[in-house]
Design an enzyme around this catalytic site. Structure first.
Site, PDB file in Angstrom:
ATOM      1  N   HIS A 191       0.844  -1.188   0.000  1.00 45.50           N
ATOM      2  CA  HIS A 191       0.000   0.000   0.000  1.00 45.50           C
ATOM      3  C   HIS A 191       0.884   1.244   0.000  1.00 45.50           C
ATOM      4  O   HIS A 191       2.043   1.177   0.389  1.00 45.50           O
ATOM      5  CB  HIS A 191      -0.965   0.009   1.192  1.00 45.50           C
ATOM      6  CG  HIS A 191      -0.297  -0.201   2.506  1.00 45.50           C
ATOM      7  ND1 HIS A 191       0.368   0.800   3.165  1.00 45.50           N
ATOM      8  CD2 HIS A 191      -0.174  -1.312   3.272  1.00 45.50           C
ATOM      9  CE1 HIS A 191       0.859   0.322   4.301  1.00 45.50           C
ATOM     10  NE2 HIS A 191       0.555  -0.950   4.381  1.00 45.50           N
ATOM     11  N   ALA A 250      15.667 -15.593 -12.109  1.00 43.03           N
ATOM     12  CA  ALA A 250      16.171 -14.334 -11.572  1.00 43.03           C
ATOM     13  C   ALA A 250      15.502 -13.163 -12.275  1.00 43.03           C
ATOM     14  O   ALA A 250      15.331 -13.162 -13.490  1.00 43.03           O
ATOM     15  CB  ALA A 250      17.680 -14.261 -11.750  1.00 43.03           C
ATOM     16  N   GLU A 265       0.920 -14.193 -10.771  1.00 43.60           N
ATOM     17  CA  GLU A 265      -0.083 -15.262 -10.715  1.00 43.60           C
ATOM     18  C   GLU A 265       0.541 -16.523 -10.129  1.00 43.60           C
ATOM     19  O   GLU A 265       1.766 -16.671 -10.119  1.00 43.60           O
ATOM     20  CB  GLU A 265      -0.599 -15.563 -12.125  1.00 43.60           C
ATOM     21  CG  GLU A 265      -1.300 -14.397 -12.774  1.00 43.60           C
ATOM     22  CD  GLU A 265      -1.679 -14.692 -14.222  1.00 43.60           C
ATOM     23  OE1 GLU A 265      -1.258 -15.733 -14.765  1.00 43.60           O
ATOM     24  OE2 GLU A 265      -2.403 -13.871 -14.804  1.00 43.60           O
TER      25      GLU A 265
END
Length: 173
Positions: free
Chosen positions: A97, A142, A148
């Site tokens: 946030h 890397a 997802e």
């Protein structure tokens, strides 16, 4: 009756203040433990500090120095399984946030569990975002940014991370 209500209200406020102070002390303790974990040269001591700060770390798991765990320091949002390996400068983000920025009111903030399953390998500078599960014996290349879930026995790479290869399990893993 009015004095009793006022005393009860004051006790509730004091209790809330005390709870807030205790919560802040726990977060401060967790921040210090995370800092120690990032700088400790010995990986077993690093795992001990991380466990003490609320990160679930499995047996025989290697977490390199300078790995960053972002989870509001509450604990319970990041799990790393057994025999996993996380290379230096990887970042696991369970909470994101914009803090005090006015943008906070305009964008959706995300807070969700990050799970690295048994035998997974996360490469250097990889970023795992909130709500992602890295499957059993998977490899994150890397520099990849994983947005997802990664299926078991899969190699992912790129920005955003895409499947580049499936692995064939051999023997008992």
């Amino acid at each position: 009756m009015g004095i009793w209500l006022e005393q009860t209200r004051m006790k509730r406020q004091e209790s809330a203040l005390l709870r807030g102070t205790i919560m802040n002390l726990k977060k401060f303790r967790n921040a210090v433990l995370r800092l120690l974990a990032r700088q400790t040269p010995y990986y077993k001591l690093r795992a001990l500090f991380l466990r003490s700060s609320g990160v679930t770390v499995g047996c025989y798991t290697y977490i390199a120095p300078e790995v960053f765990f972002a989870d509001d320091l509450d604990g319970g949002l990041i799990e790393v399984g057994n025999y996993a390996s996380i290379a230096p400068l990887a970042v696991l983000v369970a909470s994101s946030h914009p803090n005090f920025s006015p943008v906070r009111k305009l964008v959706r903030c995300k807070r969700a569990k990050v799970v690295v399953e048994d035998g997974a390998w996360i490469g250097s500078h990889a970023v795992i975002l909130p709500g992602v599960r890295i499957g059993k014996c998977s490899v994150v290349a890397a520099g990849a940014i994983v947005t997802e879930n990664v299926p078991p026995y899969t190699v992912v790479a790129g920005v955003p991370a895409k499947v580049i290869r499936k692995l064939k399990p051999q023997g008992r893993i």
